[in-house]
Every structure is written in C-alpha cells, then in structure tokens.
Design an enzyme around this catalytic site. Structure first.
Site, short mmCIF file in Angstrom:
data_model
loop_
_atom_site.label_atom_id
_atom_site.label_comp_id
_atom_site.label_asym_id
_atom_site.label_seq_id
_atom_site.Cartn_x
_atom_site.Cartn_y
_atom_site.Cartn_z
N THR A 5 -7.13 -1.44 5.30
CA THR A 5 -6.63 -2.53 5.28
C THR A 5 -7.20 -3.49 6.65
O THR A 5 -7.65 -4.48 6.36
CB THR A 5 -5.03 -2.68 5.09
OG1 THR A 5 -4.76 -2.32 4.03
CG2 THR A 5 -4.97 -4.41 5.04
N SER A 43 -10.73 4.87 5.17
CA SER A 43 -9.31 4.98 5.36
C SER A 43 -8.85 6.56 5.46
O SER A 43 -9.41 7.27 4.45
CB SER A 43 -8.49 4.38 4.54
OG SER A 43 -7.26 4.70 4.65
N THR A 101 -3.51 1.12 22.25
CA THR A 101 -3.48 2.65 22.59
C THR A 101 -3.75 3.27 21.48
O THR A 101 -3.27 3.21 20.49
CB THR A 101 -2.28 3.06 23.29
OG1 THR A 101 -2.01 2.11 24.35
CG2 THR A 101 -2.10 4.34 23.59
N CYS A 150 3.87 -3.96 -12.41
CA CYS A 150 4.89 -4.33 -13.11
C CYS A 150 5.95 -4.91 -12.47
O CYS A 150 6.33 -4.42 -11.37
CB CYS A 150 5.61 -3.08 -14.14
SG CYS A 150 6.69 -3.63 -15.39
N1 PLP Z 1 -9.66 -0.54 0.06
C1 PLP Z 1 -9.86 0.27 -1.01
C2 PLP Z 1 -10.96 0.40 -1.83
C3 PLP Z 1 -8.78 1.11 -1.44
O1 PLP Z 1 -8.48 1.69 -2.35
C4 PLP Z 1 -7.54 0.96 -0.30
C5 PLP Z 1 -6.26 1.50 -0.38
O2 PLP Z 1 -5.81 1.94 -1.70
C6 PLP Z 1 -7.69 0.10 0.79
C7 PLP Z 1 -8.80 -0.67 1.05
C8 PLP Z 1 -6.55 -0.17 1.71
O3 PLP Z 1 -6.51 1.10 2.67
P1 PLP Z 1 -5.51 1.41 3.51
O4 PLP Z 1 -4.37 1.99 2.57
O5 PLP Z 1 -5.82 2.59 4.40
O6 PLP Z 1 -4.79 0.24 4.16
#
Ligand code: PLP
Length: 383
Positions: free
Chosen positions: A79, A206, A244, A331
């Site tokens: 994210t 991620s 950090t 949902c």
């Molecule tokens: N982008 C995609 C395609 C994802 O599948 C996800 C998480 O499901 C994310 C971004 C977000 O990653 P994070 O959970 O590390 O914030």
C-alpha cells in the site's frame, strides 16, 4: 497447507491474501530482534552489523528482480509503495492538473490513491480490460495525454490472477515520454520478475505475499528517476523514505524472497498441479462454473464463478469445513457488493455472485486440493 486452530486442522488456500511466514525467516527475525537492537543510523560500533544487514538485504532483493541495490527502497508494504509511486509522481505538478492512467482492475491501494488525487484536481483515466482481465496496449496508446504524468498497470491481478503485458505497456509509455509503474505485489516471489526486461520505472512489492513478515515491502525506483519522498523526516533510504528501518523484518523479507526465487520453478509446478486437481474434479463432475482470468495467470490462482450460487455462502460453508478461501465480493450486513474486478471482466450475471478465490501456496499439498474439491462438490451438488 494445514494449520492448527484451537479445535482442529485448517486448510489454508487464500495465499493471495497473505502467506505463512517462512520458518527460517521467522528464526532470523527473532534472532535479530533479540540480539541486534541498535538503531542502524547510529555512529557507534553496535550499529555496524545492522547497517551491514540492511546493505546485504538490499543487495539480495535487487538481485532477485535484476535491479541495482540503490534502486531498492524499503517501505511498510504494498500500500505504501503504491501510494508513494502514484502520489509523488504528480504532487510536484498539481497546478498543471496532471493526468494519471491506470487500469479498471487495480488494487484499491492504486485506485484510492488516484481517487485522492482526483479530489485535488487531477484527472484519472482507467483502461478497460477484456473478459480475461487483460489490458489492450492499443487502448493505452490512444489514451495518453500531454498532461499524463504516470501510467500504472499491475503486473498480476490479486482477484483473478491475470498477468498483464507489462513490457508492451511500458514501451508505449516510454515512447510517449511517460513514467511507468507496476504493482507487482502478487507477482514478486511467485513468477520471474526482471525490472529491466519489463521496462518498469517503478515497481511495488509486499513481503507478506511471499512468506515474509507483514508491514514490510519495497518500491523499486529506476536510478535517475526523480520522485519526491513520500515520508519526510530523517535521511534513511538515501533521504527518500524517512523512518527508522525495521531491520529484522527487512532481513527476513530478503531471506524469504531469495528462497522463493530459488525454489520458484518447483513451487510453481506444485501449486499449478494443485489447481489442476481441483479443476479436474469440478469438471469431471459437470459443475457449472467459469474459471476467470484466462490462460496467462498466476500459478495456483483460481477465481471460480459458480452458476446461480452465492460466493459468500460458499465461503462460510467451506469455513465450517475448516477450509479458508475468499470471495469475489465484499459483504456488509445489508448487501453484497460485487468486486470492481469481476465487473470489469463482465462476468455473466448468473455467475458473478457465485465467485470464490482459491489461491494455493507452496505449503499446500495435493491432498489439500483433493479435500477442497471433495468439500466443494458436497456443497454444490448435495445428494
Ligand atoms: N497491491 C496488490 C495487487 C495487492 O494484492 C495488495 C494486497 O492485497 C496490495 C497492493 C497491498 O499490499 P499490502 O497488504 O502490503 O499493503
């Protein structure tokens, strides 16, 4: 993969949501937490091993995606990497009302970053996809505007597993002199990812999607690309991402990624075979379903839409049988919201609500696939 719960064993088949932390990565993390507590930015000798671990982790991760170490920036996960790439590409030029091009099937980390920028006056163009979830590069070609600042299309889709033609899309972006970002959160550690072959200027990843800890990830930024820092503060991450560093988690991420990349072919064969076992079972029993996402998909990734069924009900009935999968809809107490991805693929009306996602991971066994198949049949075709 079976995991112990309070009462019985659970089959976990939702590896696109998250993966089990690799045991050796966990050991490494615990050891570092216990024995190396110093701040890596400090000047005394207690900090030296931490600086070294950060450097080596950056080198290992860079090698896994064919990048240079100085092109890897540690973040708190997918994210943050997506927010950084999208927002920082346009914030310096807000007064020019920049345009962002993305696809209709992106993760919310991209779509909601775009929505936030729309509220600040940017325009957002969402490229459509075909019934397999694939973006047509010709559509991108047509949509690029003089004020387009960034083009972001994901490498692999989290709901249906579709792999996008990133190389062609990046080439079109570069021919028009635009920056190209790809959200590779579902791809890194699972399919070969080579930033030079793909031609991406930025790439998000991620850790918890490849058997490493949650709350850690990275953004690849091609050397020479100017991008505003997203978190302002200290001089960590070459003064481009302050805060950090979580050294134990970063070291575990590098370890797990190296391991997954080393074992990629074997893991991929195994989880593809798991998916085939399950599909064969459904097909041999004449179950009426659509396999979403087409042929060019992530291995072991099944988005299945069952005719005249309710995905939410299916999820809960599988849960009662200790099987974890997810749905293609979110949902709340009053209504089921169909996912934007399934809508973009135009999954037929009598199938779309009956969608579940089963994603096998390296910890799953062929037995898991057999058991999921058997239980699905019992639910869908009661005697
Ligand atoms: N982008 C995609 C395609 C994802 O599948 C996800 C998480 O499901 C994310 C971004 C977000 O990653 P994070 O959970 O590390 O914030």
């Amino acid at each position: 993969m079976t995991v112990a719960s309070s009462s019985s064993e659970i089959i976990y088949a939702d590896n696109s949501a998250t993966t089990k932390l690799d045991e050796d990565a966990l050991e490494l993390m615990i050891d570092l937490q216990k024995n190396f507590f110093a701040n890596p930015s400090s000047a005394y000798k207690l900090s030296r091993p931490l600086k070294k671990i950060l450097k080596e982790s950056r080198e290992k991760i860079a090698a896994c995606i064919n990048a240079e170490p100085q092109e890897i920036f540690f973040t708190s996960g997918g994210t943050e990497s997506d927010n950084w790439a999208i927002k920082s590409s346009v914030l310096a030029n807000l007064n020019e009302r920049p345009n962002i091009i993305t696809s209709a099937v992106e993760h919310k980390a991209i779509l909601n970053s775009c929505a936030a920028l729309e509220r600040l006056g940017c325009s957002v163009t969402k490229l459509p996809v075909n019934k397999f979830g694939t973006v047509n590069p010709d559509d991108l070609h047509e949509k690029i505007l003089p004020q387009t600042k960034i083009i972001s299309v994901m490498l692999a889709n989290n709901e249906v597993g579709t792999i996008q033609p990133i190389k062609s899309l990046a080439e079109i972006a570069h021919t028009a002199g635009k920056i190209f970002h790809t959200d590779a959160v579902q791809a890194v550690g699972h399919i070969p990812v080579d930033v030079k072959l793909l031609g991406a200027d930025m790439l998000s990843a991620s850790a918890h999607k490849f058997n490493a800890p949650k709350g850690t990830g990275f953004l690849y930024i091609r050397e020479g690309l100017k991008l505003l820092p997203y978190l302002d503060g200290g001089t960590q991450e070459f003064s481009r991402r302050a805060g950090t560093e979580n050294v134990p988690a970063i070291a575990a991420m590098a370890f797990a990624l190296e391991k997954n990349c080393r074992d990629m072919e074997r893991n991929s064969e195994k989880i593809s075979a798991c998916a085939k076992i399950l599909l064969d079972r459904l097909r041999n029993n004449n179950v009426d379903f659509i396999l979403n996402g087409g042929e060019i998909r992530l291995p072991g990734h099944l988005s299945l839409s069952f005719k005249n069924y309710d995905g939410e009900t299916l999820l809960h009935r599988l849960d009662l049988k200790n099987i974890c999968v997810s749905t293609g809809s979110a949902c709340n107490s009053r209504q089921v919201k169909i996912s934007h991805v399934l809508k973009a693929l135009a999954v037929p009306k009598d199938y779309i609500r009956g969608t579940i996602r089963i994603t096998f991971g390296k910890e799953n066994s062929y037995d898991d696939a057999e058991i999921i198949g058997k239980n699905l049949l019992e639910i869908l075709m009661p005697r």
